[in-house]
Scaffold this motif. Structure first.
Motif, mmCIF file in Angstrom:
data_model
loop_
_atom_site.group_PDB
_atom_site.id
_atom_site.type_symbol
_atom_site.label_atom_id
_atom_site.label_comp_id
_atom_site.label_asym_id
_atom_site.label_seq_id
_atom_site.Cartn_x
_atom_site.Cartn_y
_atom_site.Cartn_z
ATOM 1 N N GLY A 86 0.821 -1.201 0.000
ATOM 2 C CA GLY A 86 0.000 0.000 0.000
ATOM 3 C C GLY A 86 0.855 1.250 0.000
ATOM 4 O O GLY A 86 0.612 2.202 0.742
ATOM 5 N N THR A 87 1.851 1.274 -0.871
ATOM 6 C CA THR A 87 2.889 2.304 -0.846
ATOM 7 C C THR A 87 2.392 3.704 -1.170
ATOM 8 O O THR A 87 3.007 4.692 -0.794
ATOM 9 C CB THR A 87 4.042 1.914 -1.800
ATOM 10 O OG1 THR A 87 5.118 2.809 -1.639
ATOM 11 C CG2 THR A 87 3.584 1.901 -3.246
ATOM 12 N N ASP A 109 0.978 -1.350 -4.915
ATOM 13 C CA ASP A 109 -0.183 -0.472 -4.760
ATOM 14 C C ASP A 109 -1.289 -0.908 -5.717
ATOM 15 O O ASP A 109 -1.012 -1.433 -6.798
ATOM 16 C CB ASP A 109 0.185 0.989 -5.022
ATOM 17 C CG ASP A 109 -0.831 1.950 -4.421
ATOM 18 O OD1 ASP A 109 -0.720 2.253 -3.219
ATOM 19 O OD2 ASP A 109 -1.754 2.362 -5.144
ATOM 20 N N SER A 110 -2.531 -0.630 -5.328
ATOM 21 C CA SER A 110 -3.682 -1.093 -6.104
ATOM 22 C C SER A 110 -4.107 -0.115 -7.193
ATOM 23 O O SER A 110 -4.972 -0.440 -8.006
ATOM 24 C CB SER A 110 -4.868 -1.359 -5.175
ATOM 25 O OG SER A 110 -5.257 -0.170 -4.515
ATOM 26 N N LEU A 111 -3.530 1.086 -7.216
ATOM 27 C CA LEU A 111 -3.921 2.102 -8.193
ATOM 28 C C LEU A 111 -2.843 2.221 -9.278
ATOM 29 O O LEU A 111 -1.700 2.581 -8.997
ATOM 30 C CB LEU A 111 -4.132 3.454 -7.511
ATOM 31 C CG LEU A 111 -4.739 4.560 -8.379
ATOM 32 C CD1 LEU A 111 -6.140 4.178 -8.831
ATOM 33 C CD2 LEU A 111 -4.780 5.883 -7.614
ATOM 34 N N ARG A 112 -3.221 1.926 -10.504
ATOM 35 C CA ARG A 112 -2.251 1.916 -11.595
ATOM 36 C C ARG A 112 -1.605 3.277 -11.799
ATOM 37 O O ARG A 112 -0.406 3.369 -12.100
ATOM 38 C CB ARG A 112 -2.929 1.466 -12.907
ATOM 39 C CG ARG A 112 -1.956 1.388 -14.081
ATOM 40 C CD ARG A 112 -2.618 0.814 -15.325
ATOM 41 N NE ARG A 112 -2.961 -0.580 -15.149
ATOM 42 C CZ ARG A 112 -2.110 -1.592 -15.278
ATOM 43 N NH1 ARG A 112 -0.844 -1.355 -15.574
ATOM 44 N NH2 ARG A 112 -2.509 -2.832 -15.105
ATOM 45 N N LYS A 113 -2.364 4.365 -11.638
ATOM 46 C CA LYS A 113 -1.797 5.696 -11.848
ATOM 47 C C LYS A 113 -0.649 5.963 -10.883
ATOM 48 O O LYS A 113 0.348 6.608 -11.256
ATOM 49 C CB LYS A 113 -2.878 6.775 -11.672
ATOM 50 C CG LYS A 113 -3.898 6.811 -12.783
ATOM 51 C CD LYS A 113 -4.773 8.058 -12.694
ATOM 52 C CE LYS A 113 -5.591 8.078 -11.418
ATOM 53 N NZ LYS A 113 -6.489 9.264 -11.382
ATOM 54 N N ARG A 114 -0.774 5.478 -9.663
ATOM 55 C CA ARG A 114 0.320 5.666 -8.706
ATOM 56 C C ARG A 114 1.541 4.844 -9.110
ATOM 57 O O ARG A 114 2.680 5.301 -8.974
ATOM 58 C CB ARG A 114 -0.145 5.313 -7.290
ATOM 59 C CG ARG A 114 -1.056 6.368 -6.673
ATOM 60 C CD ARG A 114 -1.149 6.218 -5.176
ATOM 61 N NE ARG A 114 -1.943 5.075 -4.771
ATOM 62 C CZ ARG A 114 -3.193 5.136 -4.324
ATOM 63 N NH1 ARG A 114 -3.811 6.305 -4.215
ATOM 64 N NH2 ARG A 114 -3.835 4.051 -3.963
ATOM 65 N N ILE A 115 1.310 3.631 -9.592
ATOM 66 C CA ILE A 115 2.428 2.792 -10.021
ATOM 67 C C ILE A 115 3.155 3.421 -11.212
ATOM 68 O O ILE A 115 4.396 3.426 -11.262
ATOM 69 C CB ILE A 115 1.940 1.375 -10.367
ATOM 70 C CG1 ILE A 115 1.454 0.657 -9.101
ATOM 71 C CG2 ILE A 115 3.037 0.571 -11.056
ATOM 72 C CD1 ILE A 115 2.512 0.496 -8.022
ATOM 73 N N THR A 131 11.280 -2.254 -7.647
ATOM 74 C CA THR A 131 10.232 -2.556 -8.617
ATOM 75 C C THR A 131 8.894 -2.078 -8.077
ATOM 76 O O THR A 131 8.634 -2.177 -6.874
ATOM 77 C CB THR A 131 10.145 -4.074 -8.875
ATOM 78 O OG1 THR A 131 11.419 -4.557 -9.297
ATOM 79 C CG2 THR A 131 9.108 -4.396 -9.940
ATOM 80 N N ALA A 132 8.047 -1.564 -8.966
ATOM 81 C CA ALA A 132 6.696 -1.160 -8.593
ATOM 82 C C ALA A 132 5.697 -2.108 -9.242
ATOM 83 O O ALA A 132 5.764 -2.343 -10.449
ATOM 84 C CB ALA A 132 6.430 0.283 -9.027
ATOM 85 N N ILE A 133 4.783 -2.641 -8.449
ATOM 86 C CA ILE A 133 3.819 -3.630 -8.930
ATOM 87 C C ILE A 133 2.400 -3.122 -8.689
ATOM 88 O O ILE A 133 2.058 -2.679 -7.589
ATOM 89 C CB ILE A 133 3.999 -4.982 -8.224
ATOM 90 C CG1 ILE A 133 5.359 -5.594 -8.589
ATOM 91 C CG2 ILE A 133 2.878 -5.948 -8.594
ATOM 92 C CD1 ILE A 133 5.636 -6.907 -7.884
#
Length: 246
Positions: A86-87, A109-115, A131-133
């Motif tokens: 939940g970064t 994180d669950s929100l693609r825009k944040r990733i 890495t961001a997932i």
């Protein structure tokens, strides 16, 4: 940039010119992106340094046991795999990566825009070993490439400890640790989580109060050791932990 250096020096965290430039660039990227995307309500420089940087780095000045968990050893460190669940805008994972470059970090994180934003940050800051997932924790926790894979999990996500433990402990390997960043007093929350921790294979190791330097802002770092494998039925499907905590 000198304000960042001074604040880190107050808690005995040395910072190189390169790290200082990375922290400064990250501040600019978050505050600029925040104009078009909701990343944080904290944008004033002093507050950002205190409530994002010094808060994210609290394990580095909370006690030697936390420094050991992060692999700190003198001016160098040992390889430690860490997942930030939940970064959000990258806290605490990116400040930890900048200051402790030996960490192998996964930002979840669950929100693609944040990733997508975090991937831009990683490129702009020339960070490696990170890495961001894009995934919900409930789904990622069942991925065999991620499940019980990490030495350390951290989270500043806003959820009670029982729920947060179901989100995070499945990622931690046996013998590893989950550090939950909680605001203020968390005694009642810790007591209420005892069943969840036992069910998920965790054991409370310590709860360490921290006051952010130069302020009256209190934080509790809760250290949970993974002593047994998490049963395969956990994490439950999306939304279940929140609606029906263990």
């Amino acid at each position: 940039m000198e304000q960042i250096r001074t604040c880190l020096a107050a808690v005995d965290i040395p910072v190189s010119d390169k790290q200082l430039s990375q922290l400064e660039a990250y501040f600019r990227m978050v505050t600029e992106k925040n104009k078009v995307m909701n990343l944080t309500a904290i944008t004033e420089r002093g507050d950002f340094i205190l409530l994002h940087y010094l808060d994210s780095l609290a394990p580095l000045y909370a006690g030697e046991e936390f420094r050991e968990l992060l692999g700190v050893k003198g001016a160098e460190g040992r390889k430690v795999s860490l997942i930030d669940v939940g970064t959000g805008a990258g806290f605490p994972g990116i400040p930890l990566k900048i200051i402790c470059p030996w960490l192998n970090i996964t930002l979840l994180d669950s929100l693609r825009k944040r990733i997508l934003f975090l991937e831009d940050v990683i490129r702009e800051l020339s960070l490696t070993g990170i890495t961001a997932i894009h995934s919900r924790a409930e789904d990622a926790g069942r991925d065999p490439q991620l499940r019980e894979h990490f030495d350390l999990a951290v989270s500043r996500a806003v959820a009670n400890l029982s729920v947060l433990s179901e989100y995070t402990l499945p990622f931690v390997k046996k013998g590893g640790t989950f550090i939950a960043y909680k605001s203020g007093e968390a005694g009642d929350e810790i007591k209420a989580s005892s069943h969840a921790l036992k069910t998920l294979g965790g054991r409370l190791e310590s709860s360490t109060p921290v006051t952010l330097p130069g302020s009256d802002v209190s934080r509790m770092l809760i250290q949970i050791r993974k002593v047994q494998a998490t049963p395969k039925i956990y994490p439950r499907k999306a939304g279940t932990a929140k609606n029906s905590p263990l």
